[in-house]
Design an enzyme around this catalytic site. Structure first.
Site, short mmCIF file in Angstrom:
data_model
loop_
_atom_site.label_atom_id
_atom_site.label_comp_id
_atom_site.label_asym_id
_atom_site.label_seq_id
_atom_site.Cartn_x
_atom_site.Cartn_y
_atom_site.Cartn_z
N SER A 46 0.84 -1.20 0.00
CA SER A 46 0.00 0.00 0.00
C SER A 46 0.87 1.25 0.00
CB SER A 46 -0.91 0.01 1.24
OG SER A 46 -0.16 -0.24 2.41
N LYS A 112 4.48 -11.60 3.11
CA LYS A 112 3.06 -11.78 2.74
C LYS A 112 2.94 -11.82 1.22
CE LYS A 112 -0.18 -8.44 3.41
NZ LYS A 112 -0.60 -8.15 2.04
N GLU A 181 -9.20 -9.85 3.01
CA GLU A 181 -9.53 -8.44 2.73
C GLU A 181 -10.86 -8.34 2.00
OE1 GLU A 181 -6.30 -6.14 1.16
OE2 GLU A 181 -7.60 -4.43 0.65
O1 KIV Z 1 -0.49 -3.44 1.45
C1 KIV Z 1 -1.14 -3.42 2.49
O2 KIV Z 1 -1.14 -2.45 3.25
C2 KIV Z 1 -1.95 -4.59 2.81
C3 KIV Z 1 -2.97 -4.46 3.90
C4 KIV Z 1 -4.09 -3.60 3.48
C5 KIV Z 1 -3.45 -5.79 4.37
O3 KIV Z 1 -1.80 -5.60 2.20
#
Ligand code: KIV
Length: 263
Positions: A46, A112, A181
């Site tokens: 993000s 992740k 999400e």
């Molecule tokens: O990129 C991010 O901030 C995320 C969150 C919204 C889970 O993947």
């Protein structure tokens, strides 16, 4: 406070102690978040949108994430830190194994990845090589062009069943955490109940084992579209430390998210 590890996160699920997660991108905020008892810091891709001003997360690179992971680790030496793997950095197994190195060297405890079935061999290979993995299902922003926009996922019975199967498969492949999400609360509950690993929600209701928010949404400084699932805690408290503390307290007491933030 006990140092957070994958074992501690697992125990928190078993004891119904809700897990708090926030995105963090720099040392100063990482330090504040750790001081206020946020359990997990996520260097989310993000950052492409909230730091770089891009319209989606796709332009983010491994060096961007590694740079911000180093900064977060410097500000919060004892925090449990998850680094996002950006778009196409895990397109092939060989690429994945190259991509994780700078992230783990920068201080990540876990990486992740967004996606389901196609990732299973990747998740297995990473965990076998000592890299803990967090899965990410539902509205996976790197696939925004496939979805045709930022839309709630898993709304039909078939889509919900498929997501539940993917979540179980990710766990079986070795994932130790899962982010869901923008999915219906009922589906988030099915997944959370079916999995032994902790499930963290964003726009997935208050039924998951924990919550994550983008820090700019919590502080009310995101520009443009404000997602229904976000909450401006700075408006509520008027002070940054109190805003973070209020988020932690509301997640722990399950008073956030409410139905107004859920689907
Ligand atoms: O990129 C991010 O901030 C995320 C969150 C919204 C889970 O993947």
């Amino acid at each position: 406070m006990a140092k957070i590890t994958t074992a501690v996160l697992q125990k928190m699920k078993q004891q119904s102690d809700k897990i708090t997660m926030l995105t963090a991108y720099d040392a100063s905020f990482a330090k504040l978040f750790a001081e206020q008892g946020v359990d997990v810091l996520l260097i989310g891709d993000s950052l492409g949108m909230v730091l770089q001003g891009r319209s989606d997360t796709l332009p983010v690179t491994i060096s961007d994430i590694a740079y911000h992971t180093r900064a977060v680790r410097a500000g919060a030496p004892d925090a449990f830190v998850i680094a996002d793997m950006p778009f196409m950095s895990y397109g092939t197994l060989e690429l994945t194994l190259q991509s994780v190195v700078p992230l783990m060297h920068a201080g990540a405890n876990m990486v992740k990845l967004e996606g389901g079935d196609f990732l299973l061999p990747t998740v297995k290979a990473l965990t076998e090589r000592g890299v803990p993995v967090c899965g990410h299902l539902g509205l996976t922003p790197q696939s925004v062009h496939i979805f045709g926009g930022y839309k709630v996922q898993g709304k039909t019975e078939a889509a919900a069943d498929a997501m539940l199967a993917q979540a179980k498969a990710l766990q079986d492949a070795g994932a130790q955490l899962l982010v869901l999400e923008c999915i219906p609360t009922a589906l988030a509950k099915r997944v959370t109940d079916a999995l032994s690993i902790p499930v963290i929600g964003i726009g997935a209701g208050n039924v998951t084992d924990g919550q994550v928010l983008v820090m700019h949404d919590l502080l009310g400084i995101s520009s443009g579209y404000i997602p229904k699932f976000s909450k401006n805690y700075l408006a509520q408290t008027g002070e940054i430390r109190s805003a973070i503390a209020a988020y932690v307290s509301e997640v722990k007491s399950q008073t956030f998210p409410t139905n107004d933030h859920s689907f």
